[in-house]
Scaffold this active site. Structure first.
Site, PDB file in Angstrom:
ATOM      1  N   MET A   3       0.950  -1.315  -0.054  1.00  7.46           N
ATOM      2  CA  MET A   3       0.281   0.197   0.234  1.00  7.46           C
ATOM      3  C   MET A   3       1.158   1.148  -0.186  1.00  7.46           C
ATOM      4  SD  MET A   3      -3.661  -0.803   1.970  1.00  7.46           S
ATOM      5  CE  MET A   3      -2.915  -0.781   3.939  1.00  7.46           C
ATOM      6  N   GLY A   4       2.185   1.496  -0.013  1.00  5.74           N
ATOM      7  CA  GLY A   4       3.033   2.065  -0.687  1.00  5.74           C
ATOM      8  C   GLY A   4       3.080   2.667   0.525  1.00  5.74           C
ATOM      9  N   HIS A  43       8.916   1.151   3.666  1.00 11.60           N
ATOM     10  CA  HIS A  43      10.287   1.566   4.547  1.00 11.60           C
ATOM     11  C   HIS A  43      11.282   0.079   4.479  1.00 11.60           C
ATOM     12  CE1 HIS A  43       7.480  -1.923   6.313  1.00 11.60           C
ATOM     13  NE2 HIS A  43       6.695  -0.961   6.849  1.00 11.60           N
ATOM     14  N   GLY A  72      10.796  -2.400   6.103  1.00  7.17           N
ATOM     15  CA  GLY A  72      10.436  -4.372   5.809  1.00  7.17           C
ATOM     16  C   GLY A  72       9.633  -4.389   4.680  1.00  7.17           C
ATOM     17  N   HIS A  73       9.468  -3.229   3.934  1.00  5.47           N
ATOM     18  CA  HIS A  73       9.068  -3.560   2.437  1.00  5.47           C
ATOM     19  C   HIS A  73      10.102  -3.813   1.789  1.00  5.47           C
ATOM     20  CE1 HIS A  73       6.044  -1.206   3.625  1.00  5.47           C
ATOM     21  NE2 HIS A  73       4.754  -1.772   2.961  1.00  5.47           N
ATOM     22  N   GLY A  98       4.838 -10.350   3.994  1.00  5.14           N
ATOM     23  CA  GLY A  98       5.566  -9.693   5.687  1.00  5.14           C
ATOM     24  C   GLY A  98       5.350 -10.828   6.863  1.00  5.14           C
ATOM     25  N   SER A 147       4.585   1.139   8.485  1.00  4.24           N
ATOM     26  CA  SER A 147       3.884   2.867   7.732  1.00  4.24           C
ATOM     27  C   SER A 147       2.998   3.397   8.310  1.00  4.24           C
ATOM     28  CB  SER A 147       3.611   2.796   6.253  1.00  4.24           C
ATOM     29  OG  SER A 147       3.663   1.655   5.532  1.00  4.24           O
TER      30      SER A 147
HETATM   31  O1  PAF Z   1      -0.083  -5.992   3.152  1.00  9.10           O
HETATM   32  C1  PAF Z   1      -0.113  -5.002   2.703  1.00  9.10           C
HETATM   33  O2  PAF Z   1      -0.161  -3.947   3.181  1.00  9.10           O
HETATM   34  C2  PAF Z   1      -1.673  -4.565   2.067  1.00  9.10           C
HETATM   35  O3  PAF Z   1      -2.702  -5.811   3.254  1.00  9.10           O
HETATM   36  C3  PAF Z   1      -1.996  -5.297   0.805  1.00  9.10           C
HETATM   37  C4  PAF Z   1      -1.596  -6.989   1.071  1.00  9.10           C
HETATM   38  C5  PAF Z   1      -0.368  -5.342   0.281  1.00  9.10           C
HETATM   39  C6  PAF Z   1      -2.900  -5.642   0.274  1.00  9.10           C
HETATM   40  O4  PAF Z   1      -4.101  -4.800   0.141  1.00  9.10           O
END
Ligand code: PAF
Length: 281
Positions: free
Chosen positions: A31-32, A35, A37-38, A150, A189
């Site tokens: 979802m943008g 950080h 972690g992503h 994650g 986030s």
């Molecule tokens: O974990 C997230 O950021 C959201 O729940 C996901 C998996 C992108 C779905 O919108």
């Protein structure tokens, strides 16, 4: 990295990746407000596949009334630069109109019963149906071989594994270890919402989990009492728990035998911000 803004272009880009020899494509939905972690998810995805597709979409279906959908942090240019730096190949940036052309209310839903209604699902009604609906749409659009999520969102990961199996998606689901700040706070986030004072209290979440895990490893099995102690410890640090739960890793049910692999899950509010974390025992 290719920036992709619509569905036909996404399908074309994935086809081109495959034609240029990418035998295995990994997908990281986000979802943008990215950080470390992503970025760890994208790096893990790189190791799993020849090409990596990332999506950024703040999915309104998974936010309840009064939750933080409108104030959820959004900065696509910053996110794109970060993704480029860790070697993502395609960034998909769909709009709401593209994904829900009939409107949100008319959108066909995908729901995993049972697992979606406990813990976070009991507090955030409809949240996980929003997650499984968007993730199944994205799986159909990207058609990845592997997708990385994650472990911080432990329940989400369990639900997505179940959905993938139940709906026979040909996608391998990989869970990635939680990235933490130096003081133990799980990266999220939503940490950006914490005031300076709240940020100082936030590490109590992981400290409480660690303490509970130690007690379980030492052989305590009075789960109710341990959970109550966990809740008390959070309250002392200014966090208001939604739940502190000792559950089976396998299906998030309450433990029934000493042989069960356990996970301790917690969700708590710190001011206006809701934080979650978990630890495996
Ligand atoms: O974990 C997230 O950021 C959201 O729940 C996901 C998996 C992108 C779905 O919108």
């Amino acid at each position: 990295m290719m920036l992709v803004h619509d569905i036909p272009q996404l399908r074309r880009s994935v086809r081109e990746l495959r034609q240029s020899g990418a035998g295995r494509i990994a997908f990281v939905p986000t979802m943008g407000a990215l950080h470390a972690g992503h970025l760890a998810l994208v790096k893990a995805a790189r190791q799993q596949a020849d090409a990596v597709v990332v999506s950024i979409f703040v999915n309104p279906l998974q936010f309840g009334a009064g939750e933080d959908f409108s104030r959820y942090p959004r900065d696509a240019a910053r996110d794109a630069a970060l993704l480029e730096s860790v070697g993502a190949d395609v960034l998909f940036l769909p709009t709401e109109a593209m994904l829900f052309p009939q409107g949100q209310a008319a959108q066909t839903r995908v729901e995993v019963p049972g697992l979606s209604n406990v813990l976070c699902g009991a507090v955030r009604t409809g949240h996980f149906a929003g997650v499984t609906t968007i993730v199944s749409k994205l799986f159909n659009l990207v058609q990845p071989d592997v997708a990385v999520f994650g472990e911080k969102d432990f329940q989400q990961l369990a639900i997505i594994r179940r959905m993938t199996s139940d709906l026979n998606f040909n996608v391998e689901i990989v869970g990635q270890t939680t990235e933490r700040e130096a003081d133990g706070l799980a990266m999220s986030s939503r940490n950006a919402f914490l005031s300076v004072d709240e940020r100082q209290h936030a590490p109590a979440l992981y400290a409480t989990l660690k303490l509970m895990a130690e007690q379980l490893r030492a052989g305590r099995c009075d789960y109710e009492r341990l959970q109550a102690e966990g809740r008390a410890s959070l309250l002392m640090s200014g966090l208001v728990p939604d739940y502190v739960a000792i559950r089976r890793v396998e299906d998030l049910a309450e433990p029934s035998s000493a042989q069960d692999a356990l996970v301790v899950l917690v969700a708590a509010r710190l001011g206006q911000t809701r934080l979650i974390d978990n630890i495996r025992v």
